[in-house]
Design an enzyme around this catalytic site. Structure first.
Site, PDB file in Angstrom:
ATOM      1  N   ASP A 243       0.827  -1.208   0.000  1.00  0.00           N
ATOM      2  CA  ASP A 243       0.000   0.000   0.000  1.00  0.00           C
ATOM      3  C   ASP A 243       0.861   1.258   0.000  1.00  0.00           C
ATOM      4  O   ASP A 243       1.959   1.278   0.565  1.00  0.00           O
ATOM      5  CB  ASP A 243      -0.924  -0.020   1.232  1.00  0.00           C
ATOM      6  CG  ASP A 243      -2.076   0.966   1.103  1.00  0.00           C
ATOM      7  OD1 ASP A 243      -2.405   1.356  -0.038  1.00  0.00           O
ATOM      8  OD2 ASP A 243      -2.648   1.351   2.138  1.00  0.00           O
TER       9      ASP A 243
ATOM     10  N   ASN B  36     -11.213  -2.525  -5.044  1.00  0.00           N
ATOM     11  CA  ASN B  36     -10.467  -1.549  -5.844  1.00  0.00           C
ATOM     12  C   ASN B  36     -11.161  -1.206  -7.170  1.00  0.00           C
ATOM     13  O   ASN B  36     -10.800  -0.227  -7.824  1.00  0.00           O
ATOM     14  CB  ASN B  36      -9.030  -2.026  -6.106  1.00  0.00           C
ATOM     15  CG  ASN B  36      -8.127  -1.951  -4.889  1.00  0.00           C
ATOM     16  OD1 ASN B  36      -7.231  -2.778  -4.702  1.00  0.00           O
ATOM     17  ND2 ASN B  36      -8.332  -0.943  -4.043  1.00  0.00           N
TER      18      ASN B  36
HETATM   19  C1  IPE Z   1      -5.483  -2.761  -0.062  1.00  0.00           C
HETATM   20  O1  IPE Z   1      -5.130  -1.421  -0.216  1.00  0.00           O
HETATM   21  C2  IPE Z   1      -5.482  -3.441  -1.395  1.00  0.00           C
HETATM   22  C3  IPE Z   1      -4.199  -3.575  -2.075  1.00  0.00           C
HETATM   23  C4  IPE Z   1      -3.033  -3.197  -1.636  1.00  0.00           C
HETATM   24  C5  IPE Z   1      -4.255  -4.205  -3.354  1.00  0.00           C
HETATM   25  P1  IPE Z   1      -6.239  -0.262  -0.310  1.00  0.00           P
HETATM   26  O2  IPE Z   1      -5.485   0.994  -0.468  1.00  0.00           O
HETATM   27  O3  IPE Z   1      -7.230  -0.588  -1.347  1.00  0.00           O
HETATM   28  O4  IPE Z   1      -6.925  -0.357   1.126  1.00  0.00           O
HETATM   29  P2  IPE Z   1      -7.829   0.701   1.896  1.00  0.00           P
HETATM   30  O5  IPE Z   1      -8.902   1.129   0.948  1.00  0.00           O
HETATM   31  O6  IPE Z   1      -6.967   1.850   2.293  1.00  0.00           O
HETATM   32  O7  IPE Z   1      -8.345  -0.039   3.087  1.00  0.00           O
HETATM   33  C1  IPE Z   2      -1.734   0.171  -3.293  1.00  0.00           C
HETATM   34  O1  IPE Z   2      -1.472   1.525  -3.300  1.00  0.00           O
HETATM   35  C2  IPE Z   2      -1.944  -0.382  -4.685  1.00  0.00           C
HETATM   36  C3  IPE Z   2      -3.322  -0.822  -4.969  1.00  0.00           C
HETATM   37  C4  IPE Z   2      -4.336  -0.748  -4.168  1.00  0.00           C
HETATM   38  C5  IPE Z   2      -3.544  -1.367  -6.290  1.00  0.00           C
HETATM   39  P1  IPE Z   2      -2.650   2.589  -3.269  1.00  0.00           P
HETATM   40  O2  IPE Z   2      -3.034   2.883  -4.671  1.00  0.00           O
HETATM   41  O3  IPE Z   2      -3.745   2.145  -2.396  1.00  0.00           O
HETATM   42  O4  IPE Z   2      -1.920   3.842  -2.655  1.00  0.00           O
HETATM   43  P2  IPE Z   2      -2.500   4.872  -1.600  1.00  0.00           P
HETATM   44  O5  IPE Z   2      -2.963   4.082  -0.422  1.00  0.00           O
HETATM   45  O6  IPE Z   2      -3.631   5.592  -2.263  1.00  0.00           O
HETATM   46  O7  IPE Z   2      -1.333   5.758  -1.291  1.00  0.00           O
HETATM   47 MG    MG Z   3      -4.138   2.408  -0.426  1.00  0.00          MG
END
Ligand code: IPE
Ligand code: IPE
Ligand code: MG
Length: 250
Positions: free
Chosen positions: A20, A68
């Protein structure tokens, strides 16, 4: 810094990671979120190497959650393209290194091209032994459990199973990672302290390591910190610390 296997420390057999922080990493640089995802792929590539070298046998990476899809369409599209591209690009090298690649999650939502690439990758790497990489794509822990419940219900319907005989073991046998030991170590980068619907069933007794480091900045040294942290934990599974020490002395 080179991570050597073992060095007398306990190495987790199964590591799972919520990768993340890509979006925030890009935002800090005044760049589009997708720039962070591209950079994140490089970290993913490095992580596979580092954990395999450390002696980890199963690595499960959360690449795309079932939630997502709620992101803006252009971000979802870029993520799908990145997926396809990085599979095509990295599979030959990972295969040469003995990495078995599997996907968990509902793949039916992906394009025919991506589903084809996923199946081809799984078939190509099926017999590899060094490490199994489980890529969680369109995965949700709740989906996984519902799916398992549906399989059991179908067996009951067909008369193959009696409802009163359903137990933990039978349900576990229907989960995506049925043949894999539960994760020993869970790592989440990006500063959030939550599971976000990852392997919710399988994390019952997993050791958690959270770090504020954003995924594109998650270096080999940070990976080693997480492994060291795991090695310092005492896993008690409900017993007392004294009991665990006595068990270990035997
Ligand atoms: C969890 O991250 C999913 C992945 C890393 C693929 P998110 O960024 O989607 O999680 P939330 O929404 O902050 O809980
Ligand atoms: C994790 O990084 C990757 C996926 C969920 C695909 P994020 O895209 O959630 O990054 P932040 O949390 O918005 O910084
Ligand atoms: Mg995230």
């Amino acid at each position: 810094m080179v991570v050597k296997a073992n060095e007398g420390k306990s190495v987790p057999g199964h590591v799972c990671i919520i990768m993340d922080g890509n979006g925030r990493w890009a935002k800090k640089r005044l760049m589009p979120r997708t720039f962070g995802h591209k950079k994140g792929v490089e970290t993913t590539r490095a992580a596979i190497e580092v954990f395999a070298r450390a002696g980890v046998k199963h690595l499960s990476l959360f690449a795309f959650s079932s939630e997502n899809w709620n992101r803006p369409a252009d971000e979802v599209n870029t993520l799908m393209e990145l997926f396809l591209h990085s599979l095509e690009k990295n599979t030959p090298e990972l295969n040469a290194k003995g990495i078995r690649i599997r996907f968990i999650g509902d793949r039916s939502a992906f394009t025919a091209q991506l589903q084809g690439e996923i199946s081809a990758t799984e078939a190509l790497t099926r017999d590899n032994q060094t490490m199994t990489l489980n890529v969680a794509a369109n995965y949700g822990g709740q989906w996984d459990i519902v799916n398992a419940a549906r399989q059991l219900a179908s067996k009951v319907e067909k008369g193959l199973l009696r409802a009163e005989n359903i137990n933990q073991k039978l349900l576990e046998a229907e989960l995506s990672l049925a043949d894999t030991p539960d994760p020993d170590l869970f790592i989440r980068t990006g500063g959030e302290h939550r599971i976000s619907n990852f392997l919710i069933w399988q994390l019952a007794y997993t050791e958690f390591v959270f770090t504020d480091v954003l995924w594109p900045d998650f270096s080999e040294q940070e990976m080693q910190f997480a492994l060291d942290e795991y090695s310092s934990r005492q896993r008690r599974y409900g017993k007392t610390g004294d009991q665990v020490e006595a068990d270990q002395a035997c």
